[in-house]
Motif scaffolding. Structure first.
Motif, short mmCIF file in Angstrom:
data_model
loop_
_atom_site.label_atom_id
_atom_site.label_comp_id
_atom_site.label_asym_id
_atom_site.label_seq_id
_atom_site.Cartn_x
_atom_site.Cartn_y
_atom_site.Cartn_z
N HIS A 164 0.69 -1.12 0.36
CA HIS A 164 -0.15 -0.43 -0.29
C HIS A 164 1.09 1.42 0.18
O HIS A 164 0.73 2.06 0.93
CB HIS A 164 -1.01 -0.19 1.48
N GLN A 165 1.26 1.40 -0.95
CA GLN A 165 2.27 2.83 -1.31
C GLN A 165 2.81 3.11 -2.78
O GLN A 165 2.79 1.57 -3.77
CB GLN A 165 3.47 2.32 -0.30
N ASN A 166 2.85 3.42 -3.68
CA ASN A 166 3.87 4.05 -4.44
C ASN A 166 4.68 4.47 -4.45
O ASN A 166 5.93 5.24 -5.01
CB ASN A 166 3.58 5.41 -4.89
N ALA A 167 5.34 2.42 -4.75
CA ALA A 167 6.93 2.43 -3.77
C ALA A 167 7.15 1.14 -5.43
O ALA A 167 6.09 0.55 -5.40
CB ALA A 167 7.10 1.94 -2.69
N TRP A 168 8.54 1.45 -5.64
CA TRP A 168 9.21 -0.43 -6.52
C TRP A 168 10.13 -0.35 -5.84
O TRP A 168 10.98 0.73 -5.60
CB TRP A 168 9.22 0.63 -7.75
N PHE A 169 10.52 -1.56 -5.64
CA PHE A 169 11.92 -2.17 -5.29
C PHE A 169 12.13 -3.44 -6.33
O PHE A 169 11.16 -4.04 -6.86
CB PHE A 169 11.79 -2.81 -3.90
N HIS A 170 13.53 -3.01 -6.92
CA HIS A 170 14.23 -4.08 -7.62
C HIS A 170 15.30 -4.40 -6.97
O HIS A 170 16.15 -3.63 -6.26
CB HIS A 170 14.65 -3.49 -8.56
N LEU A 171 15.75 -5.59 -7.34
CA LEU A 171 17.44 -6.70 -7.25
C LEU A 171 17.89 -7.02 -8.49
O LEU A 171 17.38 -6.87 -9.73
CB LEU A 171 16.71 -7.80 -6.68
N GLY A 172 19.38 -7.00 -8.14
CA GLY A 172 19.66 -7.32 -9.84
C GLY A 172 21.34 -7.35 -8.89
O GLY A 172 21.38 -6.81 -7.93
N SER A 183 15.55 4.84 -14.66
CA SER A 183 14.37 5.82 -14.37
C SER A 183 13.48 5.33 -13.44
O SER A 183 13.08 4.68 -13.33
CB SER A 183 13.82 5.37 -15.98
N LEU A 184 13.23 6.77 -13.06
CA LEU A 184 11.90 6.62 -12.09
C LEU A 184 10.54 6.20 -12.83
O LEU A 184 10.12 6.72 -13.22
CB LEU A 184 11.95 8.15 -10.87
N LYS A 185 10.24 5.68 -11.83
CA LYS A 185 8.42 5.49 -12.09
C LYS A 185 7.44 6.14 -11.67
O LYS A 185 6.93 6.57 -12.79
CB LYS A 185 7.66 4.39 -11.14
N ASP A 186 8.00 7.38 -10.85
CA ASP A 186 7.40 8.22 -10.87
C ASP A 186 8.29 9.43 -10.34
O ASP A 186 9.03 9.01 -9.82
CB ASP A 186 6.37 8.20 -8.92
N LYS A 187 8.63 10.48 -10.77
CA LYS A 187 8.79 11.85 -10.95
C LYS A 187 9.08 12.95 -9.42
O LYS A 187 10.06 13.33 -9.42
CB LYS A 187 8.68 12.85 -12.27
N ASN A 189 8.86 10.52 -6.91
CA ASN A 189 9.95 9.73 -5.60
C ASN A 189 10.97 10.25 -5.46
O ASN A 189 11.63 10.73 -6.63
CB ASN A 189 9.72 8.72 -5.88
N GLY A 190 11.66 9.40 -4.71
CA GLY A 190 12.95 9.54 -5.06
C GLY A 190 13.55 7.46 -4.41
O GLY A 190 13.07 7.34 -4.79
N LEU A 191 14.74 7.57 -4.48
CA LEU A 191 15.90 6.47 -4.79
C LEU A 191 16.71 5.91 -3.61
O LEU A 191 17.22 6.75 -3.46
CB LEU A 191 15.92 6.22 -6.15
N GLU A 236 12.77 3.06 -4.43
CA GLU A 236 12.27 3.81 -5.08
C GLU A 236 10.81 4.41 -4.00
O GLU A 236 10.21 3.59 -4.18
CB GLU A 236 11.48 3.78 -6.74
N VAL A 237 11.55 5.16 -3.68
CA VAL A 237 9.81 5.65 -2.30
C VAL A 237 9.12 7.00 -2.64
O VAL A 237 9.90 7.79 -3.12
CB VAL A 237 9.60 4.94 -0.87
N PRO A 238 8.22 7.46 -2.84
CA PRO A 238 8.01 8.93 -1.89
C PRO A 238 8.69 9.30 -1.23
O PRO A 238 8.36 9.03 0.07
CB PRO A 238 6.20 8.66 -1.86
#
Length: 242
Positions: A164-172, A183-187, A189-191, A236-238
């Motif tokens: 329940h948040q406008n956030a995206w996590f990634h692993l690499g 590239s940010l999903k939502d401009k 947001n911060g990373l 990436e989080v608000p």
């Protein structure tokens, strides 16, 4: 647009040793308090835990928080008051709980003879008092070789788990001299970047194992990987939230 960057070196984190638990806190938690490190936007907790064999956290409550667990080595045995009995989360799995109106749970190292290493992450939700929820998924490590694999998003239909948040996590996991751009999903947001292992150059900054870095006021970030099998977690989080 000038990018704003903060660096949290691994050795600057708060630390605690409870015998059965050795942990490092990127942000203020428990007995560690740093006024300048309360949170990064909606990212409230990033704990780097080592739990001795058979040991763990007895039943305890949470409320109105999105909680993500990423085992790096070993297995977590999870039990909660939503009839999830003896769930096991292994390295390669992602677990999420929406605490909402309230949840109680326990977490233990499922193995008696080896340490459990995991990341515990808390994110402020964009909806309060939702019905509590538990979920976990298994992702293929080969799907993050030399690219970022999505593990958390706001969307139920997307890869990974949802919160329940406008956030995206990634692993690499990247080979030496690999390069990529995020590239940010939502401009808005911060990373926040956490180097699990290896050595990485990000925006002309060098990060080593367990270093963290936050970037705001940007749209893309460039990565170059300086050691083989460098593993990186992106969150990436608000930055503005209620």
């Amino acid at each position: 647009m000038k990018k704003n960057i903060i660096i949290h070196k691994a050795e600057s984190r708060g630390n605690a040793d409870y015998g059965w638990l050795k942990t490092s806190y990127t942000f203020s938690f428990a007995n560690y308090f740093n006024q300048e490190r309360i949170n990064f936007g909606a990212l409230r907790v990033l704990n780097d835990d080592i739990i001795s064999g058979g040991m763990g956290f007895d039943t305890h409550p949470h409320r109105n928080m999105e909680i993500i667990s990423i085992p790096l080595k070993g297995e977590i045995r999870h039990k909660d008051n939503m009839s999830n009995e003896a769930e096991v989360i292994k390295s390669g799995d992602i677990q999420v709980m929406s605490a909402g109106t309230g949840i109680t749970h326990s977490e233990f190292n499922n193995k008696k003879e080896e340490d459990l290493k995991l990341l515990q992450i808390w994110v402020f939700p964009n909806k309060k008092n939702v019905a509590p929820r538990y979920d976990q998924t298994t992702l293929k490590e080969e799907d993050r070789k030399n690219k970022f694999q999505q593990i958390v998003s706001p969307n139920k239909e997307d890869e990974g788990v949802w919160i329940h948040q406008n956030a995206w996590f990634h692993l690499g996991i990247f080979e030496t001299d690999s390069e990529t751009t995020y590239s940010l999903k939502d401009k808005k947001n911060g990373l926040y970047i956490f180097v699990i292992s290896g050595k990485v150059q990000i925006e002309n900054q060098i990060l080593n194992q367990r270093d963290g870095m936050g970037i705001t006021d940007f749209e893309t970030a460039d990565f170059k990987f300086l050691e083989n099998n460098s593993e990186v977690l992106l969150m990436e989080v608000p930055m503005d939230f209620e």
